[in-house]
Design a protein around this motif. Structure first.
Motif, PDB file in Angstrom:
ATOM      1  N   GLU A  72       0.826  -1.219   0.000  1.00  0.00           N
ATOM      2  CA  GLU A  72       0.000   0.000   0.000  1.00  0.00           C
ATOM      3  C   GLU A  72       0.861   1.270   0.000  1.00  0.00           C
ATOM      4  O   GLU A  72       0.578   2.202  -0.731  1.00  0.00           O
ATOM      5  CB  GLU A  72      -0.910   0.014   1.236  1.00  0.00           C
ATOM      6  CG  GLU A  72      -1.984  -1.034   1.233  1.00  0.00           C
ATOM      7  CD  GLU A  72      -3.145  -0.686   0.328  1.00  0.00           C
ATOM      8  OE1 GLU A  72      -3.369   0.515   0.047  1.00  0.00           O
ATOM      9  OE2 GLU A  72      -3.832  -1.620  -0.096  1.00  0.00           O
ATOM     10  N   GLU A  73       1.899   1.270   0.832  1.00  0.00           N
ATOM     11  CA  GLU A  73       2.734   2.454   0.980  1.00  0.00           C
ATOM     12  C   GLU A  73       3.463   2.806  -0.312  1.00  0.00           C
ATOM     13  O   GLU A  73       3.523   3.962  -0.714  1.00  0.00           O
ATOM     14  CB  GLU A  73       3.743   2.212   2.099  1.00  0.00           C
ATOM     15  CG  GLU A  73       4.459   3.455   2.549  1.00  0.00           C
ATOM     16  CD  GLU A  73       5.339   3.177   3.756  1.00  0.00           C
ATOM     17  OE1 GLU A  73       6.563   3.389   3.630  1.00  0.00           O
ATOM     18  OE2 GLU A  73       4.805   2.738   4.789  1.00  0.00           O
ATOM     19  N   ALA A  74       4.014   1.805  -0.992  1.00  0.00           N
ATOM     20  CA  ALA A  74       4.772   2.038  -2.226  1.00  0.00           C
ATOM     21  C   ALA A  74       3.888   2.028  -3.469  1.00  0.00           C
ATOM     22  O   ALA A  74       4.346   2.319  -4.559  1.00  0.00           O
ATOM     23  CB  ALA A  74       5.865   0.991  -2.376  1.00  0.00           C
ATOM     24  N   GLN A  75       2.614   1.684  -3.296  1.00  0.00           N
ATOM     25  CA  GLN A  75       1.661   1.612  -4.406  1.00  0.00           C
ATOM     26  C   GLN A  75       2.173   0.734  -5.546  1.00  0.00           C
ATOM     27  O   GLN A  75       2.169   1.118  -6.713  1.00  0.00           O
ATOM     28  CB  GLN A  75       1.319   3.016  -4.926  1.00  0.00           C
ATOM     29  CG  GLN A  75       0.472   3.820  -3.964  1.00  0.00           C
ATOM     30  CD  GLN A  75      -0.891   3.190  -3.742  1.00  0.00           C
ATOM     31  OE1 GLN A  75      -1.646   3.001  -4.687  1.00  0.00           O
ATOM     32  NE2 GLN A  75      -1.200   2.843  -2.516  1.00  0.00           N
ATOM     33  N   GLY A  76       2.628  -0.448  -5.197  1.00  0.00           N
ATOM     34  CA  GLY A  76       3.113  -1.394  -6.186  1.00  0.00           C
ATOM     35  C   GLY A  76       3.203  -2.779  -5.585  1.00  0.00           C
ATOM     36  O   GLY A  76       2.923  -2.970  -4.404  1.00  0.00           O
ATOM     37  N   CYS A  77       3.594  -3.730  -6.395  1.00  0.00           N
ATOM     38  CA  CYS A  77       3.695  -5.092  -5.871  1.00  0.00           C
ATOM     39  C   CYS A  77       5.110  -5.371  -5.379  1.00  0.00           C
ATOM     40  O   CYS A  77       6.075  -4.794  -5.851  1.00  0.00           O
ATOM     41  CB  CYS A  77       3.250  -6.123  -6.907  1.00  0.00           C
ATOM     42  SG  CYS A  77       4.317  -6.306  -8.324  1.00  0.00           S
ATOM     43  N   ALA A 115       7.429  -2.449  -6.685  1.00  0.00           N
ATOM     44  CA  ALA A 115       8.062  -1.632  -5.653  1.00  0.00           C
ATOM     45  C   ALA A 115       9.381  -2.237  -5.203  1.00  0.00           C
ATOM     46  O   ALA A 115      10.344  -1.505  -4.934  1.00  0.00           O
ATOM     47  CB  ALA A 115       7.128  -1.496  -4.450  1.00  0.00           C
ATOM     48  N   ARG A 116       9.431  -3.585  -5.138  1.00  0.00           N
ATOM     49  CA  ARG A 116      10.627  -4.230  -4.610  1.00  0.00           C
ATOM     50  C   ARG A 116      10.649  -5.692  -5.038  1.00  0.00           C
ATOM     51  O   ARG A 116       9.604  -6.322  -5.153  1.00  0.00           O
ATOM     52  CB  ARG A 116      10.580  -4.134  -3.084  1.00  0.00           C
ATOM     53  CG  ARG A 116      11.829  -4.458  -2.368  1.00  0.00           C
ATOM     54  CD  ARG A 116      11.753  -4.130  -0.877  1.00  0.00           C
ATOM     55  NE  ARG A 116      10.997  -5.166  -0.168  1.00  0.00           N
ATOM     56  CZ  ARG A 116       9.946  -4.934   0.606  1.00  0.00           C
ATOM     57  NH1 ARG A 116       9.510  -3.710   0.763  1.00  0.00           N
ATOM     58  NH2 ARG A 116       9.331  -5.905   1.218  1.00  0.00           N
TER      59      ARG A 116
END
Length: 130
Positions: A72-77, A115-116
């Protein structure tokens, strides 16, 4: 018995409706990118995946060694990869290449921000004795 799966909306404006991509699709894309990375022998199976296959009766229903979740924080998977490397390959170099390959594959094929990419090296495949 139905599976509860996560779906991500595809990025960009779609005029004719919505496009949602299953986490299984993203995991499959990531698994292919993992296995195509130089120095990787295989994606490692997790105990949780083996138990799920045992009770569901569906062998190979989900990609092994890859887990996808939304941050949620990075808005990505966030992609978590468990791998077995080939003996003699540089762990840090191979893991770095794997991260780049997985991120590029998911973002280019699915249009979803990565995101990572976390890499867990679970083992080394030793060369076979002749």
């Amino acid at each position: 018995m139905s599976d509860v799966k996560e779906y991500w909306p595809c990025a960009g404006e779609i005029a004719d409706g919505n496009i949602k991509i299953s986490e299984d699709v993203l995991a499959t894309i990531a698994t292919i990118a993992v296995t195509e990375t130089e120095g990787v022998a295989a994606a490692a199976s997790t105990v949780g995946a083996e138990i799920t296959e045992m009770f569901s009766g569906r062998k190979g229903s989900t990609p092994r060694g890859v887990k996808i979740r939304f941050d949620e924080e990075a808005q990505g998977c966030v992609v978590e990869c468990s791998v077995i490397l080939k003996y003699g390959s540089s762990v840090t170099e191979t893991a770095g290449n794997l991260q780049k390959n997985v991120k590029t594959a998911i973002e280019s094929m699915a249009g979803i921000h990565v995101a990572r990419v976390d890499v867990q090296v679970c083992g080394i495949q030793l060369p076979k004795k002749q």
